[in-house]
Structures are given as structure tokens and as C-alpha cells.
Design a protein around this motif. Structure first.
Motif, mmCIF file in Angstrom:
data_model
loop_
_atom_site.group_PDB
_atom_site.id
_atom_site.type_symbol
_atom_site.label_atom_id
_atom_site.label_comp_id
_atom_site.label_asym_id
_atom_site.label_seq_id
_atom_site.Cartn_x
_atom_site.Cartn_y
_atom_site.Cartn_z
ATOM 1 N N HIS A 40 0.834 -1.214 0.000
ATOM 2 C CA HIS A 40 0.000 0.000 0.000
ATOM 3 C C HIS A 40 0.863 1.256 0.000
ATOM 4 O O HIS A 40 0.556 2.227 -0.705
ATOM 5 C CB HIS A 40 -0.946 -0.009 1.204
ATOM 6 N N LEU A 41 1.931 1.254 0.774
ATOM 7 C CA LEU A 41 2.813 2.426 0.818
ATOM 8 C C LEU A 41 3.542 2.621 -0.507
ATOM 9 O O LEU A 41 3.741 3.756 -0.959
ATOM 10 C CB LEU A 41 3.822 2.282 1.962
ATOM 11 N N LEU A 42 3.932 1.521 -1.133
ATOM 12 C CA LEU A 42 4.597 1.614 -2.437
ATOM 13 C C LEU A 42 3.628 2.147 -3.498
ATOM 14 O O LEU A 42 3.996 3.001 -4.311
ATOM 15 C CB LEU A 42 5.146 0.253 -2.856
ATOM 16 N N ALA A 43 2.410 1.645 -3.493
ATOM 17 C CA ALA A 43 1.412 2.104 -4.455
ATOM 18 C C ALA A 43 1.110 3.591 -4.259
ATOM 19 O O ALA A 43 0.900 4.336 -5.227
ATOM 20 C CB ALA A 43 0.143 1.278 -4.319
ATOM 21 N N LYS A 44 1.107 4.025 -3.017
ATOM 22 C CA LYS A 44 0.796 5.416 -2.684
ATOM 23 C C LYS A 44 1.819 6.383 -3.273
ATOM 24 O O LYS A 44 1.504 7.546 -3.568
ATOM 25 C CB LYS A 44 0.737 5.573 -1.160
ATOM 26 N N THR A 45 3.079 5.935 -3.466
ATOM 27 C CA THR A 45 4.111 6.814 -4.032
ATOM 28 C C THR A 45 3.804 7.188 -5.483
ATOM 29 O O THR A 45 4.257 8.220 -5.972
ATOM 30 C CB THR A 45 5.503 6.149 -3.997
ATOM 31 N N GLY A 46 3.065 6.326 -6.174
ATOM 32 C CA GLY A 46 2.761 6.568 -7.576
ATOM 33 C C GLY A 46 3.936 6.310 -8.508
ATOM 34 O O GLY A 46 3.864 6.597 -9.702
ATOM 35 N N MET A 225 19.709 1.513 -19.184
ATOM 36 C CA MET A 225 18.885 0.385 -18.752
ATOM 37 C C MET A 225 17.448 0.871 -18.580
ATOM 38 O O MET A 225 17.207 2.026 -18.228
ATOM 39 C CB MET A 225 19.440 -0.225 -17.466
ATOM 40 N N GLN A 226 16.497 -0.026 -18.843
ATOM 41 C CA GLN A 226 15.103 0.391 -18.953
ATOM 42 C C GLN A 226 14.378 0.548 -17.619
ATOM 43 O O GLN A 226 13.257 1.049 -17.578
ATOM 44 C CB GLN A 226 14.327 -0.595 -19.829
ATOM 45 N N GLY A 227 14.994 0.103 -16.539
ATOM 46 C CA GLY A 227 14.319 0.234 -15.258
ATOM 47 C C GLY A 227 15.136 -0.314 -14.115
ATOM 48 O O GLY A 227 16.285 -0.735 -14.284
ATOM 49 N N LEU A 228 14.518 -0.308 -12.935
ATOM 50 C CA LEU A 228 15.187 -0.728 -11.711
ATOM 51 C C LEU A 228 14.311 -1.700 -10.935
ATOM 52 O O LEU A 228 13.080 -1.574 -10.934
ATOM 53 C CB LEU A 228 15.475 0.493 -10.822
ATOM 54 N N MET A 229 14.947 -2.663 -10.288
ATOM 55 C CA MET A 229 14.268 -3.541 -9.337
ATOM 56 C C MET A 229 14.931 -3.291 -7.980
ATOM 57 O O MET A 229 16.110 -3.598 -7.795
ATOM 58 C CB MET A 229 14.382 -5.020 -9.727
ATOM 59 N N ILE A 230 14.179 -2.714 -7.045
ATOM 60 C CA ILE A 230 14.742 -2.317 -5.755
ATOM 61 C C ILE A 230 13.903 -2.899 -4.624
ATOM 62 O O ILE A 230 12.668 -2.804 -4.632
ATOM 63 C CB ILE A 230 14.810 -0.783 -5.626
ATOM 64 N N GLU A 231 14.579 -3.484 -3.652
ATOM 65 C CA GLU A 231 13.873 -4.091 -2.527
ATOM 66 C C GLU A 231 13.425 -3.032 -1.530
ATOM 67 O O GLU A 231 14.198 -2.132 -1.171
ATOM 68 C CB GLU A 231 14.771 -5.122 -1.845
ATOM 69 N N SER A 232 12.166 -3.168 -1.098
ATOM 70 C CA SER A 232 11.590 -2.190 -0.169
ATOM 71 C C SER A 232 10.755 -2.908 0.887
ATOM 72 O O SER A 232 9.966 -3.807 0.566
ATOM 73 C CB SER A 232 10.716 -1.189 -0.941
ATOM 74 N N HIS A 233 10.939 -2.510 2.122
ATOM 75 C CA HIS A 233 10.295 -3.151 3.279
ATOM 76 C C HIS A 233 9.747 -2.056 4.189
ATOM 77 O O HIS A 233 10.378 -1.010 4.346
ATOM 78 C CB HIS A 233 11.347 -3.991 4.007
ATOM 79 N N ILE A 234 8.612 -2.287 4.778
ATOM 80 C CA ILE A 234 8.007 -1.273 5.644
ATOM 81 C C ILE A 234 8.904 -0.923 6.828
ATOM 82 O O ILE A 234 8.919 0.209 7.309
ATOM 83 C CB ILE A 234 6.607 -1.733 6.132
ATOM 84 N N THR A 248 12.856 1.757 2.958
ATOM 85 C CA THR A 248 11.440 1.973 3.263
ATOM 86 C C THR A 248 10.782 2.549 2.012
ATOM 87 O O THR A 248 11.458 3.156 1.166
ATOM 88 C CB THR A 248 11.258 2.953 4.425
ATOM 89 N N PRO A 249 9.479 2.393 1.858
ATOM 90 C CA PRO A 249 8.810 2.991 0.695
ATOM 91 C C PRO A 249 9.046 4.495 0.572
ATOM 92 O O PRO A 249 9.222 5.007 -0.539
ATOM 93 C CB PRO A 249 7.339 2.664 0.948
ATOM 94 N N SER A 250 9.070 5.219 1.695
ATOM 95 C CA SER A 250 9.295 6.666 1.628
ATOM 96 C C SER A 250 10.715 6.980 1.169
ATOM 97 O O SER A 250 10.938 7.907 0.373
ATOM 98 C CB SER A 250 9.016 7.311 2.987
ATOM 99 N N ALA A 251 11.703 6.210 1.653
ATOM 100 C CA ALA A 251 13.087 6.419 1.224
ATOM 101 C C ALA A 251 13.243 6.080 -0.259
ATOM 102 O O ALA A 251 13.998 6.752 -0.985
ATOM 103 C CB ALA A 251 14.028 5.565 2.069
ATOM 104 N N SER A 253 10.890 6.360 -2.539
ATOM 105 C CA SER A 253 10.254 7.458 -3.273
ATOM 106 C C SER A 253 11.200 8.650 -3.385
ATOM 107 O O SER A 253 11.332 9.266 -4.449
ATOM 108 C CB SER A 253 8.959 7.874 -2.574
ATOM 109 N N GLU A 254 11.880 8.958 -2.286
ATOM 110 C CA GLU A 254 12.833 10.069 -2.290
ATOM 111 C C GLU A 254 13.998 9.785 -3.232
ATOM 112 O O GLU A 254 14.458 10.671 -3.955
ATOM 113 C CB GLU A 254 13.347 10.320 -0.869
ATOM 114 N N LEU A 255 14.478 8.541 -3.229
ATOM 115 C CA LEU A 255 15.552 8.153 -4.135
ATOM 116 C C LEU A 255 15.145 8.398 -5.585
ATOM 117 O O LEU A 255 15.912 8.984 -6.368
ATOM 118 C CB LEU A 255 15.895 6.675 -3.941
ATOM 119 N N MET A 256 13.947 7.975 -5.949
ATOM 120 C CA MET A 256 13.489 8.117 -7.331
ATOM 121 C C MET A 256 13.381 9.584 -7.733
ATOM 122 O O MET A 256 13.621 9.938 -8.887
ATOM 123 C CB MET A 256 12.144 7.407 -7.519
ATOM 124 N N ASP A 257 13.047 10.449 -6.770
ATOM 125 C CA ASP A 257 12.949 11.884 -7.056
ATOM 126 C C ASP A 257 14.299 12.490 -7.416
ATOM 127 O O ASP A 257 14.363 13.510 -8.112
ATOM 128 C CB ASP A 257 12.377 12.632 -5.844
#
Length: 368
Positions: A40-46, A225-234, A248-251, A253-257
Motif C-alpha cells: 500500500h505504501l509503495l502504491a501510494k508513491t505513484g 537500462m530500462q528500469g530498476l528492481m529495488i527491494e523495499s520493506h516497511i 522503506t517505501p518513503s526512502a 520514493s525520495e531516491l526516485m525523485d
């Protein structure tokens, strides 16, 4: 020579919610609560396009947590229903493939420990015949490009055209800052052989710790490269597996920004013209380098003939040490990296030895 792979473009089978493509989720599905909360937190980042989670975990030694097993597939199904995110899991045998497909998993991936074994890959390929499902293939544990290519070819031969490669780095006996050495050269070689093959980078497994992930993620994007696979845990601090490399999902999201998405092609006419001009300069210099290399090897052949005629050994360590010391010092003064210089000198030295060995083994003795 290009690989003969029949592949569909990534955007024809992957809905990308945000640039760059991001596949994210916990290393392991541990509990239903943990997986759903993280999803849910990952989906919320959009910013996440696919939810990943380890269901079956191949471990180096027995006794460690080896995945929650099939029950985790039901948790993934619920996470997909609640968040709308398609799901991806690793499969290591035919039974995994069957269970994952029956549970409605959208994307399968083959792990590094499986890619290294052609018997395992073929078993998975046989289980995939007649199935229309995307499959991603991680590079093998050891730096062997042929094994990686072979796994992709086996899966493609089974009729899977929604295919991608995952670059997750390679094991090494040498200690370094990375859990797995990137060996970018192997990834580049695969992209050169199969330019149409989508390649996704896995900075989590390359780095082994979250601090280095931004650096590797940006470099992967710069390598087209076309994308990233990154492990994320609450809560990575209590993760049952690979706690140090999860965000964390928030971290996340910040990384992607903070990542910069660059384009593989230049569209601005002025920039394009300047690039073409500079590339002409490089072409000219490259021609000069090759010409000088040919001149060098001609002298090497003369030295080889002299050594043969005078019973002198091919390898002379003191001379090689002298070359290495003088050239690296000179290169350093010209702001060339020592690592690059040493590799270049070693390559020339190996070719020199090869040429002199041919001459030395020639039974025809040159006249004095």
C-alpha cells in the motif's frame, strides 16, 4: 553477431506508471500484514509499476529462512486486488511456475542461482511452453555471459516473447564495496548482442547496502537500462532477509525523485551536430591509435624473431615491470586512471606474448 531473439517491446507488455520503470517490494514476503502494508505504501508513491516479493528463497545454507512458501501467493493476490499493482515472483522449478501462474502472478523471474544451471532453466522453460507470461532472467552468479545468454535463449525458445534481462551483479572472491561486482562490461556486451532486449538493473543485490543504491541506480540509468528492481520493506530493521539492502517505501520514493532520467537519443539539432563533430574527432583518434598499435606489433614481431634466433626467453619480468611502472606514471600525469592504464598495458602485453610465441614456435630460423 546479434542474438536471434524474438522479443516484444517492453512497453507492449509492461504498463509503466512512472519513468523510470520501478519494480519494488520486500526481499521476502514474511507475513500478510508486512506484505500488504508495504504494498500500500509503495502504491501510494505513484512511482512503482510492479510489486515484487520473494516467496521461495534459495539460501546458501540450510536452516535460514527459505521463504514463506505458497501461502505468500495468496497474500500477493490480495495485495494486487487492493493496490492494483501487478505482481512478480522468482521461480526456481516447474512447480513454482505452476503455482505462481495458478495464483495469478503477472511476471516471473529466474534468479541468479537458477540461471547458472542449464538443467534448471530448461525445466522452467518446459513448464512455460504454451504460456503467455512475461519472464525476466537475472544474470548468473558467476561472470559468465554465455550462461546468461543461454538462459534467455532457452526461455525464448519455449515461446516466451515478453522477455527481459535483470543485471544484479556477479559474485567475486575479491573484497570490494559491493555485495556483487557490477561488471558493467558484461551487461553492455549483452545489450550490444541483443539491443532490443529490455534490461533492468537490481541495485539492491549489487550493493548489499542501502547507502550505495543511489549511485548504482543512477549509473544503470546512464547506461540506458530500462528500469530498476529495488527491494523495499516497511521496516528494514526487522526484515527476515537482506535487511541492510532494503529501503522503506518513503526512502525509495525520495531516491526516485533524485534520479536523472536521460534519453538515449539526442533530438536537439544543435546538440546533435556538436556530438557528431566530436565523434568525428574520436574516430580520427581511434584510427591513429589502431595504426600505432599495428606499428607496435610489427616491432614486437622483430623482437620475437631476435629472441628466437638468440635463444632468449619470451617473458622478461624486469622489462615488463619497467614498462608497467613508466607507462602508469606517465598516464597518471596525463590524468588517465591507473586501473584503465594497467588493463590496457596488460592487454597489449598478452598480445605481444602471443605473437612472440607464434614466432618462437616457428621452425624456420631467420637468417642472421
Amino acid at each position: 553477431m546479434k542474438l536471434d531473439l524474438k522479443i516484444q517491446p517492453l512497453n507492449s507488455w509492461m504498463k509503466i506508471n512512472h519513468e523510470p520503470l520501478l519494480i519494488a517490494g520486500p526481499c521476502s514476503a514474511e507475513t500478510e500484514e508486512q506484505l500488504l502494508a508495504t504494498a500500500h505504501l509503495l502504491a501510494k508513491t505513484g512511482k512503482v509499476s510492479v510489486l515484487r516479493a520473494g516467496i521461495w528463497k534459495p539460501r546458501t545454507r540450510p536452516g535460514e529462512f527459505e521463504g514463506i512458501g505458497s501461502i505468500g501467493l495468496e497474500w500477493l493476490k490480495r495485495a494486487k486486488a487492493e493496490t492494483g499493482l501487478p505482481t512478480a515472483v522468482e521461480v526456481a522449478n516447474a512447480k513454482h511456475v505452476e503455482e505462481a501462474l495458478n495464483a495469478g502472478v503477472d511476471i516471473l523471474w529466474i534468479g541468479a542461482r537458477s540461471t547458472v544451471n542449464p538443467f534448471t532453466v530448461q525445466e522452467i522453460a518446459d513448464a512455460l511452453k504454451g504460456v503467455d507470461v512475461p519472464v525476466m532472467v537475472k544474470n548468473p552468479v558467476n561472470p559468465d555471459l554465455s550462461l546468461w545468454i543461454g538462459a534467455l535463449e532457452r526461455i525464448n525458445a519455449a515461446g516466451i516473447t515478453k522477455l527481459a534481462a535483470i543485471h544484479r551483479g556477479f559474485s567475486s572472491f575479491e573484497k570490494s564495496a559491493f555485495r556483487n561486482e557490477p561488471h558493467w562490461d558484461l551487461a553492455i556486451s549483452l545489450k550490444t548482442l541483443a539491443p532490443e532486449l529490455p534490461m533492468i538493473n537490481d541495485p539492491s543485490h549489487i550493493c548489499g547496502n542501502r547507502e550505495l543504491i543511489p549511485y548504482i541506480a543512477q549509473k544503470a540509468l546512464d547506461m540506458d537500462m530500462q528500469g530498476l528492481m529495488i527491494e523495499s520493506h516497511i521496516d528494514p530493521s526487522v526484515a527476515w532477509t537482506d535487511a541492510k539492502q532494503q529501503l522503506t517505501p518513503s526512502a525509495l520514493s525520495e531516491l526516485m525523485d533524485h534520479l536523472t532520467q536521460r534519453k538515449p537519443e539526442v533530438k536537439n539539432a544543435e546538440v546533435k551536430d556538436k556530438m557528431a563533430e566530436l565523434r568525428k574527432e574520436i574516430d580520427k583518434i581511434d584510427d591513429q591509435i589502431i595504426s600505432k598499435m599495428a606499428e607496435r606489433m610489427a616491432v614486437v614481431e622483430k623482437i620475437g624473431a631476435y629472441k628466437r634466433d638468440n635463444n632468449v626467453t619470451i617473458l622478461q619480468v624486469t622489462r615488463w615491470d619497467e614498462i608497467l611502472h613508466k607507462r602508469t606514471s606517465y598516464a597518471k600525469a596525463l590524468k588517465l586512471s591507473t586501473d584503465f592504464t594497467e588493463k590496457l598495458l596488460e592487454l597489449m602485453h598478452h598480445e605481444s606474448i602471443r605473437k612472440q610465441t607464434e614466432i618462437m614456435n616457428n621452425s624456420t630460423v631467420a637468417e642472421a
